[in-house]
Design a protein around this motif. Structure first.
Motif, PDB file in Angstrom:
ATOM      1  N   LYS A  22      38.017 -49.580  93.333  1.00 12.38           N
ATOM      2  CA  LYS A  22      38.809 -48.475  92.865  1.00 12.38           C
ATOM      3  C   LYS A  22      39.710 -48.760  91.675  1.00 12.38           C
ATOM      4  O   LYS A  22      40.853 -49.080  91.842  1.00 12.38           O
ATOM      5  N   ASP A  23      39.238 -49.375  90.646  1.00  7.91           N
ATOM      6  CA  ASP A  23      40.175 -49.768  89.367  1.00  7.91           C
ATOM      7  C   ASP A  23      41.106 -50.737  89.808  1.00  7.91           C
ATOM      8  O   ASP A  23      42.307 -50.400  89.502  1.00  7.91           O
ATOM      9  N   PRO A  24      40.747 -51.768  90.203  1.00 11.46           N
ATOM     10  CA  PRO A  24      41.662 -52.920  90.657  1.00 11.46           C
ATOM     11  C   PRO A  24      42.839 -53.143  89.451  1.00 11.46           C
ATOM     12  O   PRO A  24      43.746 -53.624  89.662  1.00 11.46           O
ATOM     13  N   TRP A  47      51.293 -46.681  80.809  1.00 10.07           N
ATOM     14  CA  TRP A  47      52.640 -46.970  81.559  1.00 10.07           C
ATOM     15  C   TRP A  47      52.478 -46.714  82.723  1.00 10.07           C
ATOM     16  O   TRP A  47      52.394 -45.533  83.230  1.00 10.07           O
ATOM     17  N   GLU A  48      53.122 -47.469  83.665  1.00 12.17           N
ATOM     18  CA  GLU A  48      53.491 -47.269  85.051  1.00 12.17           C
ATOM     19  C   GLU A  48      54.963 -47.217  85.354  1.00 12.17           C
ATOM     20  O   GLU A  48      55.511 -47.737  84.845  1.00 12.17           O
ATOM     21  N   LYS A  93      42.952 -49.726  84.725  1.00 10.33           N
ATOM     22  CA  LYS A  93      42.595 -49.495  83.346  1.00 10.33           C
ATOM     23  C   LYS A  93      42.316 -48.093  83.036  1.00 10.33           C
ATOM     24  O   LYS A  93      42.308 -47.604  81.692  1.00 10.33           O
ATOM     25  N   LYS A  94      42.057 -47.321  83.768  1.00 10.74           N
ATOM     26  CA  LYS A  94      41.984 -46.032  83.810  1.00 10.74           C
ATOM     27  C   LYS A  94      43.167 -45.155  83.233  1.00 10.74           C
ATOM     28  O   LYS A  94      44.233 -45.679  83.598  1.00 10.74           O
ATOM     29  N   LEU A  95      43.062 -44.249  82.041  1.00 16.14           N
ATOM     30  CA  LEU A  95      44.197 -43.776  81.455  1.00 16.14           C
ATOM     31  C   LEU A  95      44.516 -42.524  82.339  1.00 16.14           C
ATOM     32  O   LEU A  95      44.156 -41.855  83.013  1.00 16.14           O
TER      33      LEU A  95
END
Length: 146
Positions: A115-117, A129-130, A120-122
């Motif tokens: 699950k996208d570790p 940014w998180e 990188k998904k927008l």
């Protein structure tokens, strides 16, 4: 590329080599004997080829072990020949093993989708940014910053 084999091993080197051969060939012989037995417990002696190979390995291991422990002058040539052969086998087997790993094992990991570790998904906001999550400023938290 130059590979060097210690052609003048110390008495401790020869003794360690003898002990390693004794234990190593003993274990391999034990596994062959167990695999070659027809009994369900794996302890029955049968006259299969694996049992004879096990007996041969035990004899060879005991012989080399005793020779290396009793006489350095006789054990030294055995050590040098064995290490030279092992060096050349390593020069062949390391590229073969690494090729198998890179060709067969690593591509399997690309087939497993996580699950996208790396996250990188927008995001929906249009940015990677998180949001910042504040932590309590306690003494225990400062001792373990991560």
């Amino acid at each position: 590329m130059q590979h060097i084999v210690n052609r003048n091993p110390t008495r401790a080197d020869v003794r360690t080599f003898g002990l390693t051969i004794f234990v190593g060939l003993g274990v391999i012989g034990g596994l062959l004997w167990w695999a070659g037995s027809g009994d369900a417990t794996g302890l029955a002696w049968t006259h299969s080829s694996l049992s004879w190979m096990a007996l041969t390995l035990w004899t060879l291991g005991a012989g080399v072990g005793i020779i290396c422990w009793s006489s350095q002058s006789v054990g030294r040539p055995i050590y040098v020949v064995w290490m030279s052969a092992a060096m050349y086998m390593g020069m062949v087997m390391v590229p073969v093993f690494l090729s198998v790993v890179f060709i067969l094992v690593l591509p399997l990991f690309s087939l497993i989708r996580l699950k996208d570790p790396l996250r990188k998904k927008l995001r929906a906001e249009g940015s990677y940014w998180e949001p910042y999550k504040p932590h309590e400023a306690t003494l225990e938290r400062m001792r373990r910053p991560f």
